[in-house]
Design a protein around this motif. Sequence first.
Motif, PDB file in Angstrom:
ATOM      1  N   THR A 183       0.816  -1.202   0.000  1.00  0.00           N
ATOM      2  CA  THR A 183       0.000   0.000   0.000  1.00  0.00           C
ATOM      3  C   THR A 183       0.857   1.262   0.000  1.00  0.00           C
ATOM      4  O   THR A 183       1.858   1.340   0.699  1.00  0.00           O
ATOM      5  CB  THR A 183      -0.919   0.012   1.237  1.00  0.00           C
ATOM      6  OG1 THR A 183      -1.734  -1.148   1.216  1.00  0.00           O
ATOM      7  CG2 THR A 183      -1.792   1.244   1.254  1.00  0.00           C
TER       8      THR A 183
ATOM      9  N   THR B 182       1.951   4.765   1.123  1.00  0.00           N
ATOM     10  CA  THR B 182       1.820   5.523   2.379  1.00  0.00           C
ATOM     11  C   THR B 182       2.620   6.805   2.288  1.00  0.00           C
ATOM     12  O   THR B 182       3.762   6.814   1.809  1.00  0.00           O
ATOM     13  CB  THR B 182       2.286   4.702   3.595  1.00  0.00           C
ATOM     14  OG1 THR B 182       2.159   5.506   4.776  1.00  0.00           O
ATOM     15  CG2 THR B 182       3.727   4.235   3.455  1.00  0.00           C
TER      16      THR B 182
ATOM     17  N   THR C 230      -3.901   2.277  -4.592  1.00  0.00           N
ATOM     18  CA  THR C 230      -3.886   2.572  -3.146  1.00  0.00           C
ATOM     19  C   THR C 230      -3.414   3.985  -2.815  1.00  0.00           C
ATOM     20  O   THR C 230      -3.014   4.259  -1.685  1.00  0.00           O
ATOM     21  CB  THR C 230      -2.981   1.564  -2.406  1.00  0.00           C
ATOM     22  OG1 THR C 230      -1.648   1.645  -2.935  1.00  0.00           O
ATOM     23  CG2 THR C 230      -3.500   0.146  -2.539  1.00  0.00           C
ATOM     24  N   SER C 231      -3.482   4.919  -3.767  1.00  0.00           N
ATOM     25  CA  SER C 231      -2.953   6.266  -3.501  1.00  0.00           C
ATOM     26  C   SER C 231      -4.015   7.279  -3.110  1.00  0.00           C
ATOM     27  O   SER C 231      -3.694   8.303  -2.487  1.00  0.00           O
ATOM     28  CB  SER C 231      -2.180   6.784  -4.726  1.00  0.00           C
ATOM     29  OG  SER C 231      -3.008   6.771  -5.876  1.00  0.00           O
TER      30      SER C 231
ATOM     31  N   PRO D  46      -4.655   7.585   1.103  1.00  0.00           N
ATOM     32  CA  PRO D  46      -3.612   8.310   1.848  1.00  0.00           C
ATOM     33  C   PRO D  46      -3.469   9.774   1.424  1.00  0.00           C
ATOM     34  O   PRO D  46      -3.126  10.622   2.242  1.00  0.00           O
ATOM     35  CB  PRO D  46      -2.340   7.513   1.567  1.00  0.00           C
ATOM     36  CG  PRO D  46      -2.640   6.687   0.369  1.00  0.00           C
ATOM     37  CD  PRO D  46      -4.101   6.411   0.402  1.00  0.00           C
TER      38      PRO D  46
ATOM     39  N   TYR E 170      -6.322  11.458   3.297  1.00  0.00           N
ATOM     40  CA  TYR E 170      -6.026  11.494   4.736  1.00  0.00           C
ATOM     41  C   TYR E 170      -5.035  12.606   5.049  1.00  0.00           C
ATOM     42  O   TYR E 170      -5.221  13.380   5.997  1.00  0.00           O
ATOM     43  CB  TYR E 170      -5.465  10.139   5.167  1.00  0.00           C
ATOM     44  CG  TYR E 170      -5.000  10.077   6.613  1.00  0.00           C
ATOM     45  CD1 TYR E 170      -5.878   9.720   7.628  1.00  0.00           C
ATOM     46  CD2 TYR E 170      -3.680  10.344   6.945  1.00  0.00           C
ATOM     47  CE1 TYR E 170      -5.453   9.645   8.951  1.00  0.00           C
ATOM     48  CE2 TYR E 170      -3.240  10.271   8.262  1.00  0.00           C
ATOM     49  CZ  TYR E 170      -4.134   9.920   9.253  1.00  0.00           C
ATOM     50  OH  TYR E 170      -3.707   9.860  10.559  1.00  0.00           O
TER      51      TYR E 170
ATOM     52  N   PRO F 170      -5.047   6.106   7.343  1.00  0.00           N
ATOM     53  CA  PRO F 170      -4.509   6.575   6.056  1.00  0.00           C
ATOM     54  C   PRO F 170      -4.879   5.697   4.867  1.00  0.00           C
ATOM     55  O   PRO F 170      -4.999   6.204   3.752  1.00  0.00           O
ATOM     56  CB  PRO F 170      -2.991   6.558   6.296  1.00  0.00           C
ATOM     57  CG  PRO F 170      -2.831   6.703   7.761  1.00  0.00           C
ATOM     58  CD  PRO F 170      -3.995   5.983   8.370  1.00  0.00           C
ATOM     59  N   SER F 171      -5.055   4.408   5.065  1.00  0.00           N
ATOM     60  CA  SER F 171      -5.285   3.499   3.947  1.00  0.00           C
ATOM     61  C   SER F 171      -6.754   3.305   3.602  1.00  0.00           C
ATOM     62  O   SER F 171      -7.084   2.490   2.745  1.00  0.00           O
ATOM     63  CB  SER F 171      -4.662   2.129   4.263  1.00  0.00           C
ATOM     64  OG  SER F 171      -5.259   1.570   5.424  1.00  0.00           O
ATOM     65  N   SER F 172      -7.651   4.053   4.256  1.00  0.00           N
ATOM     66  CA  SER F 172      -9.081   3.841   4.031  1.00  0.00           C
ATOM     67  C   SER F 172      -9.809   5.171   3.858  1.00  0.00           C
ATOM     68  O   SER F 172      -9.515   6.154   4.548  1.00  0.00           O
ATOM     69  CB  SER F 172      -9.694   3.071   5.207  1.00  0.00           C
ATOM     70  OG  SER F 172     -11.095   2.946   5.048  1.00  0.00           O
TER      71      SER F 172
ATOM     72  N   THR G  59      -4.419  -1.008  12.477  1.00  0.00           N
ATOM     73  CA  THR G  59      -3.254  -0.604  11.698  1.00  0.00           C
ATOM     74  C   THR G  59      -1.973  -1.307  12.120  1.00  0.00           C
ATOM     75  O   THR G  59      -0.944  -1.155  11.455  1.00  0.00           O
ATOM     76  CB  THR G  59      -3.032   0.913  11.829  1.00  0.00           C
ATOM     77  OG1 THR G  59      -2.818   1.242  13.214  1.00  0.00           O
ATOM     78  CG2 THR G  59      -4.237   1.676  11.301  1.00  0.00           C
TER      79      THR G  59
END
Length: 252
Positions: A37, A39, A160-161, A164, A167, A208-210, A231
């Motif tokens: 993912t 980050t 997956t960008s 984050p 966020y 951050p990932s959702s 997390t």
Amino acid sequence: MRDARNTCTVLCARAAVNWGLNDGGVAGRPGGSTVGTVTFEGAGTVAARDSGDYVGYVPFSEEPFGPSWEKERLADELVERTSVPWVWLQGFGKSIQWEDSRGSAAFVQAYWSARGVPSPIGQCRHSVQLACPLEDVRLGDSLQVCSAESETDAQAIARTSCAPMRYNALSRSWRTWAIYGEPVEGQSIAPAATVLAVGPQQFLGYIPSSLKVVGISDDWTKLANELLERTAGTTVWLAGPVKFYAPRRSNP
């Protein structure tokens, strides 16, 4: 004492970022492909100056790095210091030149679709566009991901960008005032999530990932521990008015 000093430095450095060292619109990966993912938490910032050179910032230090005329080398140094493969690019303008000797750099750019797709950065030959809800943070409604390495790399980053990026943009408007958890001594690891107070004893959780918000909860400690579990992190940010965290007074 060391933990207290480190926490103070992290909070002060984060406040500086939130007040203008990073507009959150463009991120770059100066090195090769990454696995997993995307980050941006804990990433450094390369900022362009009016004098034409660049300075670098990292979240756990108030002292800048540089100045330097070589933004690419400065970006590599920030990646090495933060152990985060991405850096924020601040104040570069619309057209960004990037010398990519390895031919493997990648970039994520937020933009407004109505204004057209931005030009890819540097030698980015493979690009992907996707919708991303950034309107309320005034960054746009879409992302462009480009990679000099391959179409596969660009597609992997695109998957997956968005979360984050959103966020990070949201977090700049939060009044972060504390860190909860157990920091790992000797390591500068960014808190894994955020508890945001939105009212007296009313808390939301952000990861951050959702793109999904966790909560609402009336127990910030329980929510913070849930975020740590989700997390696998060691700390979370506490944000929002401090008075909202005060325990309810019991009636006499």
